[in-house]
Design a protein around this motif. Structure first.
Motif, PDB file in Angstrom:
ATOM      1  N   ALA A 113      -5.564  -5.622  10.778  1.00 35.87           N
ATOM      2  CA  ALA A 113      -5.883  -4.453  11.713  1.00 35.87           C
ATOM      3  C   ALA A 113      -4.155  -4.380  12.333  1.00 35.87           C
ATOM      4  N   ALA A 114      -3.385  -5.746  12.413  1.00 38.54           N
ATOM      5  CA  ALA A 114      -1.598  -4.968  12.311  1.00 38.54           C
ATOM      6  C   ALA A 114      -0.829  -4.654  10.898  1.00 38.54           C
ATOM      7  N   SER A 115      -1.312  -4.758   9.958  1.00 39.80           N
ATOM      8  CA  SER A 115      -1.032  -3.400   9.385  1.00 39.80           C
ATOM      9  C   SER A 115      -1.010  -2.136   9.714  1.00 39.80           C
ATOM     10  N   VAL A 116      -2.584  -1.690  10.233  1.00 41.20           N
ATOM     11  CA  VAL A 116      -3.085  -0.245  11.343  1.00 41.20           C
ATOM     12  C   VAL A 116      -1.772  -0.150  12.197  1.00 41.20           C
ATOM     13  N   THR A 117      -1.621  -0.937  12.900  1.00 36.07           N
ATOM     14  CA  THR A 117      -0.901  -0.863  13.637  1.00 36.07           C
ATOM     15  C   THR A 117       0.601  -0.799  13.356  1.00 36.07           C
ATOM     16  N   ASN A 118       1.043  -1.247  12.879  1.00 46.12           N
ATOM     17  CA  ASN A 118       2.723  -1.345  12.078  1.00 46.12           C
ATOM     18  C   ASN A 118       2.775   0.082  11.698  1.00 46.12           C
ATOM     19  N   TRP A 119       2.178   0.621  10.251  1.00 43.60           N
ATOM     20  CA  TRP A 119       2.047   1.881   9.949  1.00 43.60           C
ATOM     21  C   TRP A 119       1.991   2.663  11.449  1.00 43.60           C
ATOM     22  N   VAL A 120       0.895   3.055  12.078  1.00 45.83           N
ATOM     23  CA  VAL A 120       0.930   3.779  13.333  1.00 45.83           C
ATOM     24  C   VAL A 120       2.337   4.063  14.205  1.00 45.83           C
ATOM     25  N   ASN A 121       2.957   2.719  14.582  1.00 49.20           N
ATOM     26  CA  ASN A 121       4.663   2.303  14.990  1.00 49.20           C
ATOM     27  C   ASN A 121       5.331   3.383  14.307  1.00 49.20           C
ATOM     28  N   GLY A 122       5.124   2.768  12.905  1.00 47.26           N
ATOM     29  CA  GLY A 122       6.074   3.200  11.614  1.00 47.26           C
ATOM     30  C   GLY A 122       6.390   5.004  11.619  1.00 47.26           C
ATOM     31  N   THR A 123       5.258   5.342  11.386  1.00 44.84           N
ATOM     32  CA  THR A 123       4.896   6.373  11.990  1.00 44.84           C
ATOM     33  C   THR A 123       5.231   7.523  13.142  1.00 44.84           C
ATOM     34  N   ALA A 124       5.370   7.088  14.562  1.00 45.07           N
ATOM     35  CA  ALA A 124       5.757   7.536  15.042  1.00 45.07           C
ATOM     36  C   ALA A 124       7.152   7.161  15.404  1.00 45.07           C
ATOM     37  N   TYR A 135       0.519  -1.219   0.037  1.00 51.28           N
ATOM     38  CA  TYR A 135       0.157  -0.132   0.079  1.00 51.28           C
ATOM     39  C   TYR A 135       0.917   1.224  -0.091  1.00 51.28           C
ATOM     40  N   GLY A 136       0.332   2.591  -0.651  1.00 50.41           N
ATOM     41  CA  GLY A 136       1.075   3.812  -1.159  1.00 50.41           C
ATOM     42  C   GLY A 136       0.838   4.628   0.875  1.00 50.41           C
ATOM     43  N   LYS A 137       1.586   5.344   0.684  1.00 50.43           N
ATOM     44  CA  LYS A 137       2.083   6.176   1.771  1.00 50.43           C
ATOM     45  C   LYS A 137       0.451   7.201   2.011  1.00 50.43           C
ATOM     46  N   ARG A 138      -0.625   7.522   0.964  1.00 51.14           N
ATOM     47  CA  ARG A 138      -1.272   8.039   0.885  1.00 51.14           C
ATOM     48  C   ARG A 138      -2.894   7.178   2.070  1.00 51.14           C
ATOM     49  N   ILE A 139      -2.951   5.782   1.794  1.00 57.26           N
ATOM     50  CA  ILE A 139      -4.213   5.236   1.786  1.00 57.26           C
ATOM     51  C   ILE A 139      -3.174   4.242   3.540  1.00 57.26           C
ATOM     52  N   ARG A 140      -1.703   4.816   3.624  1.00 56.89           N
ATOM     53  CA  ARG A 140      -1.254   4.128   4.561  1.00 56.89           C
ATOM     54  C   ARG A 140      -1.373   5.336   6.476  1.00 56.89           C
ATOM     55  N   ALA A 141      -1.300   6.624   5.552  1.00 51.27           N
ATOM     56  CA  ALA A 141      -1.294   8.528   6.195  1.00 51.27           C
ATOM     57  C   ALA A 141      -3.421   8.425   6.628  1.00 51.27           C
ATOM     58  N   ALA A 142      -3.951   7.468   5.377  1.00 49.88           N
ATOM     59  CA  ALA A 142      -5.508   7.745   6.068  1.00 49.88           C
ATOM     60  C   ALA A 142      -5.894   6.727   6.918  1.00 49.88           C
ATOM     61  N   ALA A 143      -5.169   5.724   6.937  1.00 48.48           N
ATOM     62  CA  ALA A 143      -5.097   4.479   8.371  1.00 48.48           C
ATOM     63  C   ALA A 143      -4.927   5.068   9.495  1.00 48.48           C
ATOM     64  N   VAL A 144      -3.492   6.160   9.412  1.00 48.11           N
ATOM     65  CA  VAL A 144      -3.134   6.522  10.966  1.00 48.11           C
ATOM     66  C   VAL A 144      -3.906   7.903  11.660  1.00 48.11           C
ATOM     67  N   TYR A 145      -4.449   9.041  10.462  1.00 51.65           N
ATOM     68  CA  TYR A 145      -5.334   9.222  10.765  1.00 51.65           C
ATOM     69  C   TYR A 145      -6.983   9.574  11.385  1.00 51.65           C
ATOM     70  N   CYS A 146      -7.170   8.070  10.757  1.00 50.77           N
ATOM     71  CA  CYS A 146      -8.053   7.641  11.129  1.00 50.77           C
ATOM     72  C   CYS A 146      -8.129   7.180  12.689  1.00 50.77           C
ATOM     73  N   ASN A 147      -6.899   6.309  12.834  1.00 52.75           N
ATOM     74  CA  ASN A 147      -6.660   5.618  14.021  1.00 52.75           C
ATOM     75  C   ASN A 147      -6.505   6.882  15.434  1.00 52.75           C
ATOM     76  N   VAL A 148      -5.473   7.562  15.214  1.00 49.77           N
ATOM     77  CA  VAL A 148      -5.168   8.562  15.531  1.00 49.77           C
ATOM     78  C   VAL A 148      -5.752  10.024  15.881  1.00 49.77           C
ATOM     79  N   GLN A 149      -5.867  10.261  14.455  1.00 51.82           N
ATOM     80  CA  GLN A 149      -6.655  11.215  14.641  1.00 51.82           C
ATOM     81  C   GLN A 149      -8.135  11.558  15.258  1.00 51.82           C
ATOM     82  N   GLN A 150      -9.075  10.641  14.175  1.00 49.74           N
ATOM     83  CA  GLN A 150     -10.613  10.176  14.757  1.00 49.74           C
ATOM     84  C   GLN A 150     -10.304   9.215  15.244  1.00 49.74           C
ATOM     85  N   LEU A 151      -9.283   8.176  15.957  1.00 49.35           N
ATOM     86  CA  LEU A 151      -9.608   7.586  17.408  1.00 49.35           C
ATOM     87  C   LEU A 151     -10.559   6.599  16.606  1.00 49.35           C
ATOM     88  N   ILE A 152     -10.388   5.716  15.582  1.00 53.05           N
ATOM     89  CA  ILE A 152     -11.108   4.376  15.338  1.00 53.05           C
ATOM     90  C   ILE A 152     -10.597   3.642  15.448  1.00 53.05           C
TER      91      ILE A 152
END
Length: 358
Positions: A84-95, A47-64
């Motif tokens: 869900a594991a991919s979303v968690t990995n993207w969030v950790n990588g973003t941090a 997956y590309g950086k925009r959809i990864r950013a969208a996942a992080v945005y939904c999880n961390v900003q919108q608290l989904i």
């Protein structure tokens, strides 16, 4: 001619970009040379950086939660293989990627000026931990600690605004001045007036509100300080109300003391507040002597509000590392929001690009 317009979004879909790297074989030595792929293209399918950013945005900003983020992206964009594991990995990588930005934010907050401090409890792995915040009008920093007393003692210079928690006075000697939140005082005064029926509390509430209105009016006229006579009049009334309140409590019967109890004699809530307003008079009235200091600590409370909402949704963090990951990304998101930036776009940028915009 009559015209009608309909605003809508196109049917969302994933775009696939294929990168091809040519492989050449030497006619003489038969060695092969393969062209390099662009940075970030590491797997055969990803997956590309925009959809990864969208996942992080939904999880961390919108608290989904992660599972619902996957469902959302599947329904909107057809990302059927997302888990869900991919979303968690993207969030950790973003941090990890934003670590330099968080350090930059903390450095800016340590340059002085007016900083707002507050702390609130949150649960990590079923145990009580503490979220400490430092913020001003442009920057926000969150930090997780196991102890409430782990205040940011590294701050130097400037003024810190807080709610008179004693640890801020005990461990933050490097700052130039303290300012106490007027909203906290007004709430305490209202309780003392309505519950304890102490007559001085109403007069103090009226005085503090009037003083703040005078300051705001002066700021509206472009002034940077109150006239000396006005400031002296407020101070005189302030001390007179304190004298009246302390005299009221001197006339009251002492509170019953338990047999064998040690330490100073117990005081009523109103008496404790009077002593604080007397001993910390300069910090209570800091908003009058320094117009850059606000009357309340609402900035810190607003910055903590979404963090408390996260706890209401999820209840707890599983690990301390996960809690700090969330705090780091929220530090960047809150700061970018204060600068008027687009959060989703920011999550696709490099740390250097983000720092350049702050």
């Amino acid at each position: 001619m009559e015209r009608r317009q309909v605003y809508d979004i196109p049917v969302p879909r994933l775009e696939v970009t294929e990168h091809q790297a040519a492989i050449y074989c030497c006619d003489h030595c038969r060695a092969t040379t393969t062209a390099t792929f662009p940075d970030g293209v590491n797997a055969h399918v990803q997956y590309g950086k925009r959809i990864r950013a969208a996942a992080v945005y939904c999880n961390v900003q919108q608290l989904i939660p992660e599972d619902r983020v996957c469902q959302l992206l599947r329904d909107l964009f057809g990302a059927t293989s997302l888990c869900a594991a991919s979303v968690t990995n993207w969030v950790n990588g973003t941090a990890r990627t934003l670590g330099g930005v968080v350090e930059h934010i903390l450095a800016r907050l340590n340059e002085g000026g007016v900083r707002h401090l507050d702390e609130t409890g949150l649960r990590v792995d079923g145990k009580l931990h503490w979220l400490h915040s430092i913020s001003d009008l442009a920057f926000t920093h969150y930090r997780i600690s196991t102890k409430r007393g782990a205040v940011p003692s590294f701050l130097t210079g400037g003024t810190i605004v807080h709610d008179h928690w004693k640890s801020y006075y005990a461990h933050m000697s490097g700052v130039d001045a303290h300012a106490l939140c007027g909203a906290h005082h007004l709430r305490e005064l209202k309780a003392i007036e309505e519950i304890e029926k102490e007559p001085w509390a109403c007069a103090m509430s009226v005085l503090l509100n009037s003083a703040n209105q005078l300051k705001c009016a002066a700021q509206g006229r472009g002034e940077t300080e109150l006239p000396t006579s006005v400031h002296h009049g407020i101070l005189t009334k302030y001390m007179a109300i304190l004298t009246e309140g302390l005299a009221f409590h001197e006339r009251q019967d002492p509170l019953a003391r338990r047999t064998g109890a040690r330490g100073r004699k117990a005081r009523r809530p109103g008496h404790n507040l009077l002593v604080r307003l007397r001993d910390y008079r300069d910090d209570v009235l800091r908003f009058l002597t320094d117009f850059t200091v606000p009357f309340t600590n609402n900035q810190a409370e607003r910055d903590l509000r979404m963090m408390k909402l996260r706890m209401k949704i999820s209840g707890t963090f599983r690990t301390l590392e996960g809690a700090q990951v969330f705090a780091d990304i929220r530090s960047v998101i809150s700061t970018v929001r204060k600068h008027g930036g687009n959060i989703l776009e920011t999550l696709t940028l490099s740390p250097q690009q983000i720092i350049a915009r702050l």
